[in-house]
Design a protein around this motif. Sequence first.
Motif, PDB file in Angstrom:
ATOM      1  N   GLY A  35       0.820  -1.206   0.000  1.00 14.75           N
ATOM      2  CA  GLY A  35       0.000   0.000   0.000  1.00 14.75           C
ATOM      3  C   GLY A  35       0.854   1.255   0.000  1.00 14.75           C
ATOM      4  N   PHE A  36       1.908   1.263   0.819  1.00 15.77           N
ATOM      5  CA  PHE A  36       2.836   2.399   0.882  1.00 15.77           C
ATOM      6  C   PHE A  36       3.501   2.608  -0.478  1.00 15.77           C
ATOM      7  CE2 PHE A  36       6.994   4.263   1.566  1.00 15.77           C
ATOM      8  CZ  PHE A  36       6.732   5.306   2.434  1.00 15.77           C
ATOM      9  N   LEU A  37       3.994   1.517  -1.077  1.00 18.00           N
ATOM     10  CA  LEU A  37       4.652   1.598  -2.375  1.00 18.00           C
ATOM     11  C   LEU A  37       3.689   2.114  -3.446  1.00 18.00           C
ATOM     12  CD1 LEU A  37       7.183   0.955  -4.089  1.00 18.00           C
ATOM     13  CD2 LEU A  37       6.278  -1.354  -4.373  1.00 18.00           C
ATOM     14  N   ASN A  38       2.470   1.638  -3.414  1.00 16.28           N
ATOM     15  CA  ASN A  38       1.466   2.060  -4.393  1.00 16.28           C
ATOM     16  C   ASN A  38       1.162   3.557  -4.261  1.00 16.28           C
ATOM     17  OD1 ASN A  38      -0.397   1.579  -6.518  1.00 16.28           O
ATOM     18  ND2 ASN A  38      -2.063   1.554  -5.018  1.00 16.28           N
ATOM     19  N   ARG A  39       0.975   4.026  -3.019  1.00 19.20           N
ATOM     20  CA  ARG A  39       0.692   5.457  -2.817  1.00 19.20           C
ATOM     21  C   ARG A  39       1.883   6.320  -3.246  1.00 19.20           C
ATOM     22  NH1 ARG A  39      -1.558   2.989   1.487  1.00 19.20           N
ATOM     23  NH2 ARG A  39       0.183   3.439   2.867  1.00 19.20           N
ATOM     24  N   ALA A  40       3.109   5.873  -2.941  1.00 17.22           N
ATOM     25  CA  ALA A  40       4.305   6.634  -3.328  1.00 17.22           C
ATOM     26  C   ALA A  40       4.445   6.672  -4.850  1.00 17.22           C
ATOM     27  CB  ALA A  40       5.545   6.012  -2.699  1.00 17.22           C
ATOM     28  N   TRP A  41       4.190   5.537  -5.504  1.00 16.76           N
ATOM     29  CA  TRP A  41       4.282   5.477  -6.962  1.00 16.76           C
ATOM     30  C   TRP A  41       3.239   6.391  -7.597  1.00 16.76           C
ATOM     31  CZ3 TRP A  41       1.050   4.084 -10.946  1.00 16.76           C
ATOM     32  CH2 TRP A  41       1.652   3.977 -12.202  1.00 16.76           C
ATOM     33  N   GLU A  42       2.008   6.379  -7.061  1.00 10.16           N
ATOM     34  CA  GLU A  42       0.961   7.243  -7.617  1.00 10.16           C
ATOM     35  C   GLU A  42       1.347   8.714  -7.512  1.00 10.16           C
ATOM     36  OE1 GLU A  42      -2.560   6.111  -5.501  1.00 10.16           O
ATOM     37  OE2 GLU A  42      -2.946   4.396  -6.819  1.00 10.16           O
ATOM     38  N   GLN A  43       1.947   9.115  -6.392  1.00  9.80           N
ATOM     39  CA  GLN A  43       2.387  10.504  -6.232  1.00  9.80           C
ATOM     40  C   GLN A  43       3.501  10.832  -7.221  1.00  9.80           C
ATOM     41  OE1 GLN A  43       3.448  10.779  -2.096  1.00  9.80           O
ATOM     42  NE2 GLN A  43       1.345  11.158  -1.448  1.00  9.80           N
ATOM     43  N   GLN A  44       4.447   9.905  -7.368  1.00 14.99           N
ATOM     44  CA  GLN A  44       5.559  10.125  -8.290  1.00 14.99           C
ATOM     45  C   GLN A  44       5.054  10.178  -9.731  1.00 14.99           C
ATOM     46  OE1 GLN A  44       8.553   7.095  -8.186  1.00 14.99           O
ATOM     47  NE2 GLN A  44      10.062   8.369  -9.193  1.00 14.99           N
ATOM     48  N   ALA A  45       4.118   9.307 -10.075  1.00 17.33           N
ATOM     49  CA  ALA A  45       3.562   9.291 -11.431  1.00 17.33           C
ATOM     50  C   ALA A  45       2.805  10.586 -11.721  1.00 17.33           C
ATOM     51  CB  ALA A  45       2.643   8.086 -11.606  1.00 17.33           C
ATOM     52  N   ALA A  46       2.060  11.086 -10.742  1.00 16.25           N
ATOM     53  CA  ALA A  46       1.322  12.337 -10.930  1.00 16.25           C
ATOM     54  C   ALA A  46       2.285  13.494 -11.147  1.00 16.25           C
ATOM     55  CB  ALA A  46       0.419  12.599  -9.728  1.00 16.25           C
ATOM     56  N   THR A  47       3.371  13.519 -10.386  1.00 17.54           N
ATOM     57  CA  THR A  47       4.372  14.580 -10.539  1.00 17.54           C
ATOM     58  C   THR A  47       5.059  14.470 -11.895  1.00 17.54           C
ATOM     59  OG1 THR A  47       4.742  14.637  -8.160  1.00 17.54           O
ATOM     60  CG2 THR A  47       6.455  15.599  -9.538  1.00 17.54           C
ATOM     61  N   ALA A  48       5.451  13.268 -12.279  1.00 29.43           N
ATOM     62  CA  ALA A  48       6.115  13.066 -13.573  1.00 29.43           C
ATOM     63  C   ALA A  48       5.195  13.450 -14.721  1.00 29.43           C
ATOM     64  CB  ALA A  48       6.564  11.617 -13.713  1.00 29.43           C
ATOM     65  N   SER A  49       3.919  13.157 -14.585  1.00 28.81           N
ATOM     66  CA  SER A  49       2.950  13.500 -15.625  1.00 28.81           C
ATOM     67  C   SER A  49       2.839  15.008 -15.787  1.00 28.81           C
ATOM     68  CB  SER A  49       1.592  12.897 -15.278  1.00 28.81           C
ATOM     69  OG  SER A  49       0.649  13.218 -16.258  1.00 28.81           O
ATOM     70  N   LEU A  50       2.851  15.727 -14.682  1.00 29.02           N
ATOM     71  CA  LEU A  50       2.783  17.196 -14.740  1.00 29.02           C
ATOM     72  C   LEU A  50       4.041  17.781 -15.370  1.00 29.02           C
ATOM     73  CD1 LEU A  50       1.263  18.069 -11.256  1.00 29.02           C
ATOM     74  CD2 LEU A  50       0.192  18.404 -13.490  1.00 29.02           C
ATOM     75  N   ILE A  51       5.176  17.196 -15.069  1.00 32.87           N
ATOM     76  CA  ILE A  51       6.446  17.750 -15.555  1.00 32.87           C
ATOM     77  C   ILE A  51       6.727  17.372 -17.004  1.00 32.87           C
ATOM     78  CG2 ILE A  51       8.960  17.640 -15.248  1.00 32.87           C
ATOM     79  CD1 ILE A  51       8.424  17.375 -12.232  1.00 32.87           C
ATOM     80  N   GLY A  52       6.566  16.078 -17.322  1.00 34.89           N
ATOM     81  CA  GLY A  52       7.006  15.656 -18.643  1.00 34.89           C
ATOM     82  C   GLY A  52       6.002  14.873 -19.450  1.00 34.89           C
ATOM     83  N   GLY A  53       4.799  14.771 -18.993  1.00 35.11           N
ATOM     84  CA  GLY A  53       3.810  14.014 -19.744  1.00 35.11           C
ATOM     85  C   GLY A  53       3.839  12.541 -19.401  1.00 35.11           C
ATOM     86  N   ARG A  55       4.606   9.917 -21.006  1.00 35.11           N
ATOM     87  CA  ARG A  55       5.691   9.070 -21.488  1.00 35.11           C
ATOM     88  C   ARG A  55       6.841   8.937 -20.499  1.00 35.11           C
ATOM     89  NH1 ARG A  55       9.263  13.043 -24.207  1.00 35.11           N
ATOM     90  NH2 ARG A  55       8.048  14.935 -24.113  1.00 35.11           N
ATOM     91  N   ARG A  56       6.906   9.815 -19.500  1.00 33.38           N
ATOM     92  CA  ARG A  56       7.997   9.779 -18.524  1.00 33.38           C
ATOM     93  C   ARG A  56       7.668   8.932 -17.290  1.00 33.38           C
ATOM     94  NH1 ARG A  56      11.640  13.475 -17.171  1.00 33.38           N
ATOM     95  NH2 ARG A  56      12.895  13.522 -18.608  1.00 33.38           N
ATOM     96  N   ILE A  57       6.473   8.381 -17.226  1.00 32.53           N
ATOM     97  CA  ILE A  57       6.065   7.610 -16.051  1.00 32.53           C
ATOM     98  C   ILE A  57       6.671   6.216 -16.119  1.00 32.53           C
ATOM     99  CG2 ILE A  57       4.118   6.638 -14.776  1.00 32.53           C
ATOM    100  CD1 ILE A  57       2.435   8.965 -15.889  1.00 32.53           C
ATOM    101  N   MET A  58       7.415   5.857 -15.095  1.00 29.14           N
ATOM    102  CA  MET A  58       8.031   4.537 -15.001  1.00 29.14           C
ATOM    103  C   MET A  58       6.991   3.541 -14.499  1.00 29.14           C
ATOM    104  SD  MET A  58      11.129   5.061 -15.949  1.00 29.14           S
ATOM    105  CE  MET A  58      11.986   3.612 -15.418  1.00 29.14           C
ATOM    106  N   PRO A  59       7.112   2.282 -14.896  1.00 27.79           N
ATOM    107  CA  PRO A  59       6.173   1.276 -14.377  1.00 27.79           C
ATOM    108  C   PRO A  59       6.394   1.058 -12.877  1.00 27.79           C
ATOM    109  CG  PRO A  59       7.871   0.237 -15.724  1.00 27.79           C
ATOM    110  CD  PRO A  59       8.069   1.715 -15.833  1.00 27.79           C
ATOM    111  N   MET A  60       5.318   0.744 -12.191  1.00 27.80           N
ATOM    112  CA  MET A  60       5.424   0.488 -10.753  1.00 27.80           C
ATOM    113  C   MET A  60       6.227  -0.797 -10.530  1.00 27.80           C
ATOM    114  SD  MET A  60       2.444   0.267  -7.946  1.00 27.80           S
ATOM    115  CE  MET A  60       2.667  -0.754  -6.520  1.00 27.80           C
ATOM    116  N   PRO A  61       7.185  -0.762  -9.607  1.00 28.11           N
ATOM    117  CA  PRO A  61       7.961  -1.969  -9.350  1.00 28.11           C
ATOM    118  C   PRO A  61       7.100  -3.079  -8.749  1.00 28.11           C
ATOM    119  CG  PRO A  61       8.594  -0.219  -7.830  1.00 28.11           C
ATOM    120  CD  PRO A  61       7.594   0.346  -8.780  1.00 28.11           C
ATOM    121  N   THR A  62       7.523  -4.311  -8.970  1.00 26.21           N
ATOM    122  CA  THR A  62       6.838  -5.481  -8.434  1.00 26.21           C
ATOM    123  C   THR A  62       7.628  -6.017  -7.249  1.00 26.21           C
ATOM    124  OG1 THR A  62       6.013  -6.053 -10.621  1.00 26.21           O
ATOM    125  CG2 THR A  62       6.029  -7.808  -8.976  1.00 26.21           C
ATOM    126  N   VAL A  63       6.959  -6.257  -6.144  1.00 27.25           N
ATOM    127  CA  VAL A  63       7.607  -6.862  -4.980  1.00 27.25           C
ATOM    128  C   VAL A  63       7.710  -8.354  -5.260  1.00 27.25           C
ATOM    129  CG1 VAL A  63       7.426  -7.343  -2.511  1.00 27.25           C
ATOM    130  CG2 VAL A  63       6.754  -5.095  -3.399  1.00 27.25           C
TER     131      VAL A  63
END
Length: 115
Positions: A35-53, A55-63
Amino acid sequence: MLRRSVIPILCALGPTLGACSDEPSETTMRAAALGFLNRAWEQQAATASLIGGARRIMPMPTVTSFHKLDCEVSQVAPGHVCTFEVSLDGKPPGRDKARFYKDVDGLVYMAVVGR
């Protein structure tokens, strides 16, 4: 009568048997970490989307593995501070420490502890 005398004994053995303890299980810790990883990834993806669109969003890592090593009652906040090993995307596992606590919704969450 027997029941009343058994409960204190089980609670006294709690650290050994896990009775009367709210220490998180490995399964609970893994779910909280995901859950922590998912929330952190969603925040990072939202930020990356705002900055670079998009195409810059990395896939969420798999545990790929998660193992509880040890826990102790937190001295600074509710919950337990636990050490665990986690492997992401099949890479060698890394060791980390975090606080796991039960929130008012009854779910267990993970929080980063100070380094």
